[in-house]
Design a protein around this motif. Sequence first.
Motif, short mmCIF file in Angstrom:
data_model
loop_
_atom_site.label_atom_id
_atom_site.label_comp_id
_atom_site.label_asym_id
_atom_site.label_seq_id
_atom_site.Cartn_x
_atom_site.Cartn_y
_atom_site.Cartn_z
N ALA A 161 0.83 -1.20 0.00
CA ALA A 161 0.00 0.00 0.00
C ALA A 161 0.87 1.25 0.00
O ALA A 161 0.54 2.25 -0.66
CB ALA A 161 -0.92 0.00 1.21
N ILE B 221 -2.56 3.33 -5.95
CA ILE B 221 -3.91 2.88 -5.66
C ILE B 221 -3.90 1.36 -5.53
O ILE B 221 -3.08 0.69 -6.18
CB ILE B 221 -4.91 3.34 -6.74
CG1 ILE B 221 -6.34 2.99 -6.34
CG2 ILE B 221 -4.57 2.76 -8.10
CD1 ILE B 221 -7.39 3.74 -7.13
N MET B 222 -4.81 0.83 -4.72
CA MET B 222 -4.92 -0.61 -4.52
C MET B 222 -6.25 -1.11 -5.08
O MET B 222 -7.25 -0.40 -5.06
CB MET B 222 -4.84 -0.94 -3.03
CG MET B 222 -3.54 -0.52 -2.35
SD MET B 222 -2.19 -1.68 -2.65
CE MET B 222 -2.54 -2.90 -1.36
N ASP C 92 -8.74 -4.47 -4.51
CA ASP C 92 -8.95 -5.60 -3.61
C ASP C 92 -10.06 -6.52 -4.10
O ASP C 92 -11.23 -6.13 -4.12
CB ASP C 92 -9.29 -5.07 -2.21
CG ASP C 92 -9.51 -6.18 -1.18
OD1 ASP C 92 -9.21 -7.35 -1.50
OD2 ASP C 92 -9.96 -5.87 -0.07
N ASN D 288 -6.99 -4.83 5.16
CA ASN D 288 -6.66 -4.16 3.91
C ASN D 288 -6.95 -2.66 4.00
O ASN D 288 -6.16 -1.83 3.54
CB ASN D 288 -7.46 -4.77 2.75
CG ASN D 288 -7.13 -6.23 2.52
OD1 ASN D 288 -6.09 -6.72 2.96
ND2 ASN D 288 -8.01 -6.94 1.84
N CYS E 288 -4.32 0.66 3.87
CA CYS E 288 -4.49 1.77 2.93
C CYS E 288 -4.65 3.10 3.66
O CYS E 288 -4.14 4.13 3.21
CB CYS E 288 -5.69 1.50 2.02
SG CYS E 288 -5.40 0.20 0.80
N THR F 28 -3.51 5.60 0.80
CA THR F 28 -3.66 5.09 -0.57
C THR F 28 -5.13 4.77 -0.86
O THR F 28 -5.76 4.02 -0.11
CB THR F 28 -2.83 3.81 -0.75
OG1 THR F 28 -1.47 4.09 -0.42
CG2 THR F 28 -2.91 3.32 -2.19
N ILE G 75 -8.42 2.95 -2.59
CA ILE G 75 -8.62 1.53 -2.82
C ILE G 75 -9.94 1.26 -3.53
O ILE G 75 -10.97 1.89 -3.22
CB ILE G 75 -8.56 0.74 -1.49
CG1 ILE G 75 -8.71 -0.76 -1.73
CG2 ILE G 75 -9.58 1.25 -0.50
CD1 ILE G 75 -8.46 -1.62 -0.49
N ILE H 255 -12.47 5.69 -1.50
CA ILE H 255 -12.80 4.27 -1.66
C ILE H 255 -13.92 4.13 -2.67
O ILE H 255 -14.93 4.85 -2.60
CB ILE H 255 -13.26 3.64 -0.34
CG1 ILE H 255 -12.16 3.70 0.72
CG2 ILE H 255 -13.69 2.20 -0.55
CD1 ILE H 255 -12.58 3.12 2.05
#
Length: 242
Positions: A42, A47-48, A50, A60, A64, A69, A71, A95
């Motif tokens: 992260a 950007i993540m 999932d 998670n 973030c 970060t 997500i 998010i």
Amino acid sequence: MTKIGVIGAKGRMGQAIIVAIDDAGLVLAGGVDQGDDIAALAAQSDIMIDFSAPDALEGNLDACIAAGTPIIVGTTGLQERHHYLVDNASQTIAILQTGNTSLGVTLLSALVKQAAETLGPEWDIEIVETHHRHKVDAPSGTALLLGEAAAKGRNVDLAAVSDRGRDGITGARKEGDIGFASLRGGSVAGDHSVLLATEHEQITLSHRAENRALFARGAVKAAIWLKDKTAQRYAMSDVLGL
């Protein structure tokens, strides 16, 4: 160049997302699975994305939040507690949570909402979904997303009108209910149909996913869109401006 980290990288969706990242000319910051160092990924990602498991969501999100970060949460099978966690995290980071990253399903959801709002409760609504034999949750996240769209169109709480199981002598259908049916078999990537029926006429709105690549492409498109957004909870409809 946008660097994307993938949570659940060894899963079927994770592998498809990795391919989509490469196809889009973006950078794969890395992939993690259960037991891996999510916090480190992260921190080095812009950007993540999932697509792991509901039980992993809290960790998670914490990783973030610590890294600042954004997500994309595409994990299905989320319960009320998970949505509380998403809402809480969205006060700190951007998010986007969705039951389906397909652009086609996103448009379908908007059409379902419009139909439910326009036609009224005298039209029965039934949602039928089919997935591969390995899927572990039912109804699917997409079916629930479509149910929420219908409920929103009618200005009702889905939990209060949802009918998810019929067996034996159940009695006549209750007006205003939104019904769900889940089919499992083979390698079906995802078929969803919303039936609206009243006396002497029916409307069916449908979407068929031919492979997981379309979900992966949608997730990557959403990631690019979300990258520089302010802390808030977003949906796929925001990506399309619906």
